[in-house]
Design an enzyme around this catalytic site. Structure first.
Site, PDB file in Angstrom:
ATOM      1  N   GLY A   1      -2.579 -57.870 -13.713  1.00 55.17           N
ATOM      2  CA  GLY A   1      -1.894 -57.698 -14.763  1.00 55.17           C
ATOM      3  C   GLY A   1      -1.775 -56.119 -15.007  1.00 55.17           C
ATOM      4  O   GLY A   1      -1.461 -55.458 -13.885  1.00 55.17           O
ATOM      5  N   GLY A   2      -1.531 -55.689 -15.981  1.00 53.22           N
ATOM      6  CA  GLY A   2      -1.081 -54.421 -16.165  1.00 53.22           C
ATOM      7  C   GLY A   2      -2.102 -53.556 -15.907  1.00 53.22           C
ATOM      8  O   GLY A   2      -1.774 -52.319 -15.328  1.00 53.22           O
TER       9      GLY A   2
ATOM     10  N   GLU B   1       5.468 -47.021  11.964  1.00 51.56           N
ATOM     11  CA  GLU B   1       5.851 -47.116  13.080  1.00 51.56           C
ATOM     12  C   GLU B   1       7.249 -47.876  13.307  1.00 51.56           C
ATOM     13  O   GLU B   1       7.523 -48.525  14.374  1.00 51.56           O
ATOM     14  CB  GLU B   1       4.998 -48.101  13.952  1.00 51.56           C
ATOM     15  CG  GLU B   1       3.390 -47.502  13.938  1.00 51.56           C
ATOM     16  CD  GLU B   1       3.273 -46.023  14.524  1.00 51.56           C
ATOM     17  OE1 GLU B   1       4.151 -45.842  15.565  1.00 51.56           O
ATOM     18  OE2 GLU B   1       2.638 -45.042  14.123  1.00 51.56           O
TER      19      GLU B   1
ATOM     20  N   THR C   1      10.283 -49.626  10.850  1.00 52.39           N
ATOM     21  CA  THR C   1      10.252 -50.981   9.785  1.00 52.39           C
ATOM     22  C   THR C   1      10.039 -52.231  10.209  1.00 52.39           C
ATOM     23  O   THR C   1      10.250 -52.200  11.689  1.00 52.39           O
ATOM     24  CB  THR C   1      11.808 -50.835   8.858  1.00 52.39           C
ATOM     25  OG1 THR C   1      12.588 -51.292   9.982  1.00 52.39           O
ATOM     26  CG2 THR C   1      12.136 -49.509   8.248  1.00 52.39           C
TER      27      THR C   1
ATOM     28  N   ASP D   1      12.158 -54.992  18.449  1.00 52.33           N
ATOM     29  CA  ASP D   1      11.261 -54.672  19.408  1.00 52.33           C
ATOM     30  C   ASP D   1      10.673 -55.937  20.069  1.00 52.33           C
ATOM     31  O   ASP D   1      10.454 -56.051  21.345  1.00 52.33           O
ATOM     32  CB  ASP D   1      10.252 -53.683  19.255  1.00 52.33           C
ATOM     33  CG  ASP D   1       9.373 -53.313  20.361  1.00 52.33           C
ATOM     34  OD1 ASP D   1      10.090 -52.618  21.405  1.00 52.33           O
ATOM     35  OD2 ASP D   1       8.130 -53.318  20.287  1.00 52.33           O
TER      36      ASP D   1
END
Length: 183
Positions: free
Chosen positions: A12-13, A36, A38, A45
């Site tokens: 939670g918080g 390396e 996104t 690739d």
């Protein structure tokens, strides 16, 4: 990222304060998706170089490595299910070999997710089976339950990603540049 996000949710918080370390895990796991290249670059690739460029040799090497794991599974039902996942991955990957660059680019992220969900599913079948021979009943039960959770709750996502990457590039390319102007 998903698992860490769920961990933050559990706290939670408190998941956002340093005391428990979850905020650090969230930062660390998120940057791992960028270091390396996104996830999108890694997906391009995978489908553009590692899958299609060598005519499927990397795909076959991956299939053979995972097939060796499946061959070692002792439980006949688990072995059949793992083999089905792996064979579907191989056939679906082979379908990608003939994709043109535009189609491959549109399919890349969903193909990456489909491959990950599929191959991790095979790994869970293998790990759960290996744990049965460990002599550790708690470990064996834990791996079986984790495998079952993965298969029932996570692995099913590979179907949606497969459908998305097989849909083709048309909807991805349907919006023209001037249609992004909302003024």
């Amino acid at each position: 990222l998903e698992t860490t996000s769920l961990g933050v949710q559990v706290f939670g918080g408190h998941g956002f304060i340093r005391e428990w370390g979850m905020e650090q895990l969230m930062r660390d796991v998120r940057i791992a998706m960028l270091y390396e290249g996104t996830n999108g670059i890694q997906a391009l690739d995978l489908i553009g170089r590692k899958l299609t460029r060598d005519g499927g040799q990397m795909m076959e090497a991956t299939y053979n490595a995972f097939n060796a794991l499946v061959s070692d599974i002792q439980d006949a039902e688990a072995k059949g299910l793992a083999q089905g996942i792996l064979d579907d991955w191989r056939a679906s990957s082979a379908d990608c070999l003939g994709m043109d660059a535009t189609t491959a680019a549109a399919a890349a992220c969903d193909y990456l997710a489909y491959s990950a969900y599929s191959l991790i599913g095979v790994l869970w079948y293998s790990m759960a089976d290996k744990a049965q021979t460990s002599g550790n009943a708690v470990l064996a039960a834990s791996k079986m339950k984790t495998r079952d959770f993965y298969v029932e709750r996570i692995l099913v996502r590979h179907d949606a990603h497969k459908a998305a990457y097989k849909a083709g590039p048309e909807s991805t390319l349907a919006i023209s540049g001037n249609e992004f102007d909302y003024l």
